[in-house]
Structures are given as C-alpha cells and as structure tokens.
Design a protein around this motif. Structure first.
Motif: not given
Length: 296
Positions: A8-14, A159-165, A259-262
């Motif tokens: 889950i935590a790897s998603q923004p980079a992936v 990716a920034a939204d993913g990090e925020a999530a 990102a909401q899904l994250v």
C-alpha cells in the motif's frame, strides 16, 4: 509491517513507473473505434468496470466490462482486454479461449511467462507492480493510473495525492466501525466495489458498495451509528446528509480517487489489526483461483 501494508505504501512510486507506460498502454487499450470488452475476476473485474467507463467516456468507442466467470461470447467485439495479475486465473483463461477468431486479445498482467501469454496477441506487463500479498492493492491502482494517462488525463499530481493519503489520519477509529459502505459515480463505482472487497478480504468486514445515487433506494436502511459511508469521486454532498440522518459517519476528501482508495486500503488493514487478523493471510483466499474443473 506486513506485506500488504508495505505494498500500500509503495503506490505513489509505483504509479510513477506505470505512468511512464502510457504510450504503450494507449496502443493496447485505446484502439479508437474498436468495440472493446474488458474482463477479469474479483479485483480485476472491478478494474475492468473502471476501464470500460473511462475508455468510453474518453471517446474511444463502445466498451463493456464482464466478470470472466460469467462471460458468454454473444456479442461481437473487435478487442478483448483481460486484466489478470497472475496470468493464471482459470476463468480468465477460459474466457479468452472462448473468443471467436479475429478478435484482438490483450492481457494486462504483473507476471511474465504464464498461461495467459499464449492466449493473447499483446501483453502489457506491470511486473514492477506485482505483489506478494494475496490481497491486491498496488497492481490494480497502477493499471488504472496507467490507463487514465493513456486515455489522455493529466495525472501530474497523482503521486502527491497518494503520499497525502498515506499520511492522512484514518476517517474513523476502526474500533468504532462495524459496517462500511462505499459509494462512487461514473468510473469510481468500480473503485467503490474494490474498496468494499478490500474490507471483506483483509478484515472479514461487513462492507457494501453502490452507485452513489442508488444508496437512498434501499441500502441506507441498514446504516447506523457504527456505519462509515465513504464516497469516491464527485458524489453529491446530499449523500452525506442521508448518512448522517441514519446516524452514520460520512467520509469524503478532495484527493484523486485512486488516492482515496489508498486511504480505504489503509483502513481495511487497520480494521484487520483491530480484529486480530493477518491481512497477508486472508481467510479462504489464494493469490490466484486455479480450478481443476473449470465448470464446477
């Protein structure tokens, strides 16, 4: 941390790696003017629903989604796209085998050298998004990020939204929630279904999902003080009022729907921990469903 939480935590980079494949994905998935079917099982079926809505809304042509286990080739398609992380799911392979000659076959997969490779004309390989976990998280979201970019969306802030999530507080204390409802509209209906599946898989939770405006047509009747009603995308604010009137807690935020899904994935893992469950070893589930008798 368990494998599920790490993935889950790897998603923004992936996602960033997936976006770099947008041109390849456009050639495989967009196919302007071709009548297209997207199919999968489980999580991949919900991804197929999202992809079908995104492709048709982007103007590339008629697009359907189907659960592979229910697929019967009654309609004519120019192209069929199979979503399969493992490349081995029996029902996906059987659906591809049932296609008539002349249909262009495409697979989006995380694993090379599996049975699906011999059944398709084109393969989009996301091996960097593969997972150790049974419960899928980063593979489906990377498929959707890649496809959205391929269909012309500007995802510079994804990716920034993913990090925020990943940094955001959970919308409720898992100890206070017994019932989850996920709502979406347009392509995010598929995300709502996927979020509900994560809660069931990881935490054995009572979770439901609906097209947002259908929520008041019956499902709201079971909402109560221990319900969390979670909206993906541009769900009307009035649904929050309906949730509050039932005593439930509504949640929405301004992040990209992926990102909401994250955040929903994180909540599912937290709920599993509260219940003493290991999301890396979900009850009765395996990485791929492989059937000895496909018709059984």
């Amino acid at each position: 941390m368990n494998d599920t939480a790490l993935e889950i935590a790897s998603q923004p980079a992936v996602w960033t790696r997936g976006l770099a494949l947008a041109a390849e994905a456009r050639a495989a998935l967009a196919a302007p003017g071709q009548r297209t079917l997207v199919l999968g099982c489980g999580t991949s079926w919900f991804v197929a629903q999202c992809l079908a809505e995104l492709r048709e809304a982007a103007g590339f042509g008629e697009t359907d989604a189907a659960c592979a286990s229910e697929f019967v080739p009654r309609r004519r398609y120019d192209r069929v796209v199979a979503i399969t992380r493992s490349g081995t799911s029996t029902e996906v392979l059987e659906a591809l085998r049932r296609l008539p000659a002349g249909v262009r076959r495409v697979a989006v997969t995380a694993t090379a050298g599996e049975a699906v490779d011999d059944l398709v004309d084109t393969r989009v390989l996301l091996d960097f998004a593969d997972e150790r976990s049974v419960v899928q998280t980063r593979f489906p979201t990377t498929v959707l990020a890649m496809a959205r970019a391929a269909f012309g969306e500007d995802l510079a802030g994804l990716a920034a939204d993913g990090e925020a999530a990943l940094a955001a507080p959970l919308p409720a204390d898992p100890a206070a929630i017994d019932h989850l409802v996920f709502l979406g509209t347009g392509w995010t209906v598929g995300l709502a279904h996927e979020a509900a599946l994560k809660a069931r898989e990881a935490a054995q939770a009572w979770s439901e999902s609906y097209p947002a405006m259908d929520y008041r047509h019956g499902p709201v009747a079971v909402a109560g003080p221990r319900s969390l009603v979670w909206s993906f995308g541009d769900v009307p604010d009035s649904l929050d009022d309906a949730a509050r009137a039932a005593g439930a807690t509504p949640h929405r935020d301004g992040l990209d729907p992926l990102a909401q899904l994250v955040l929903a994935q994180r909540f599912a893992v937290a709920l599993a921990a509260h219940r003493g469950l290991d999301p890396d070893n979900p009850r009765l589930l395996t990485r791929s469903v492989i059937l000895a008798d496909p018709v059984a």
